[in-house]
Design a protein around this motif. Structure first.
Motif, PDB file in Angstrom:
ATOM      1  N   ASP A  33       7.443 -10.144  10.506  1.00  0.00           N
ATOM      2  CA  ASP A  33       7.510 -11.269  11.433  1.00  0.00           C
ATOM      3  C   ASP A  33       6.152 -11.940  11.358  1.00  0.00           C
ATOM      4  OD1 ASP A  33       7.707 -13.036  13.565  1.00  0.00           O
ATOM      5  OD2 ASP A  33       8.610 -11.572  14.924  1.00  0.00           O
ATOM      6  N   HIS A  36       3.677 -17.920  14.203  1.00  0.00           N
ATOM      7  CA  HIS A  36       3.651 -17.965  15.659  1.00  0.00           C
ATOM      8  C   HIS A  36       4.491 -19.137  16.148  1.00  0.00           C
ATOM      9  CE1 HIS A  36       0.782 -21.282  15.330  1.00  0.00           C
ATOM     10  NE2 HIS A  36       0.126 -20.534  14.477  1.00  0.00           N
ATOM     11  N   ARG A  40       7.823 -19.250  12.505  1.00  0.00           N
ATOM     12  CA  ARG A  40       7.808 -17.827  12.161  1.00  0.00           C
ATOM     13  C   ARG A  40       8.778 -17.574  11.014  1.00  0.00           C
ATOM     14  NH1 ARG A  40       8.776 -15.215  17.903  1.00  0.00           N
ATOM     15  NH2 ARG A  40       9.211 -13.333  16.716  1.00  0.00           N
TER      16      ARG A  40
END
Length: 136
Positions: A33, A36, A40
């Motif tokens: 992941d 931000h 993402r």
């Protein structure tokens, strides 16, 4: 030649909703992941199959995409015509019930197709079509 499918791509427009669907509803593991906010890149995949992944990515992050192309992508995602994937399971009925219980939009209940496949279909939170075939 020895070629495998390593990673396929699906767009997302809400990373938290995508995570809830692929991790919590489908039971995929999160492999990475990165980024931000809405920018993402999330890699998920079936547990026990580390060589096969789906990259959930912002659909228009490429700087080479024009504003018109971005609008087209957003429109296609809203209609559910931009991305899709075909998955498989040994127990289609149980999988269908689990995914439906996760509040996924049902497109097609389990159906015996005239071409010999039994499958169902859902839309993920970004509108991508998720077809699930029964392995026989």
């Amino acid at each position: 030649m020895d070629i495998t499918i390593h990673t396929s791509f699906l767009p997302h427009d809400d990373p938290e909703a995508a995570l809830a669907f692929y991790r919590d509803t489908l039971g995929f593991e999160v492999r990475s992941d990165v980024g931000h906010g809405k920018m993402r890149w999330i890699t998920v995949g079936p547990v026990g199959q580390p060589g096969t992944s789906i990259l959930l990515a912002p659909p228009a992050a490429d700087p080479g995409i024009t504003d018109d192309e971005r609008r087209t992508i957003v429109e296609m995602m809203a209609k559910g015509t931009y991305g899709w994937i075909l998955l498989a399971t040994g127990d289609l009925d149980a999988t269908f019930e689990k995914v439906r219980a996760g509040d996924a939009e049902v497109v097609q209940e389990p159906t015996e197709q005239p071409y010999g496949i039994r499958d169902c279909a859902f839309r993920d939170p970004a509108g991508n079509l998720i077809r699930i075939q029964e392995l026989r």
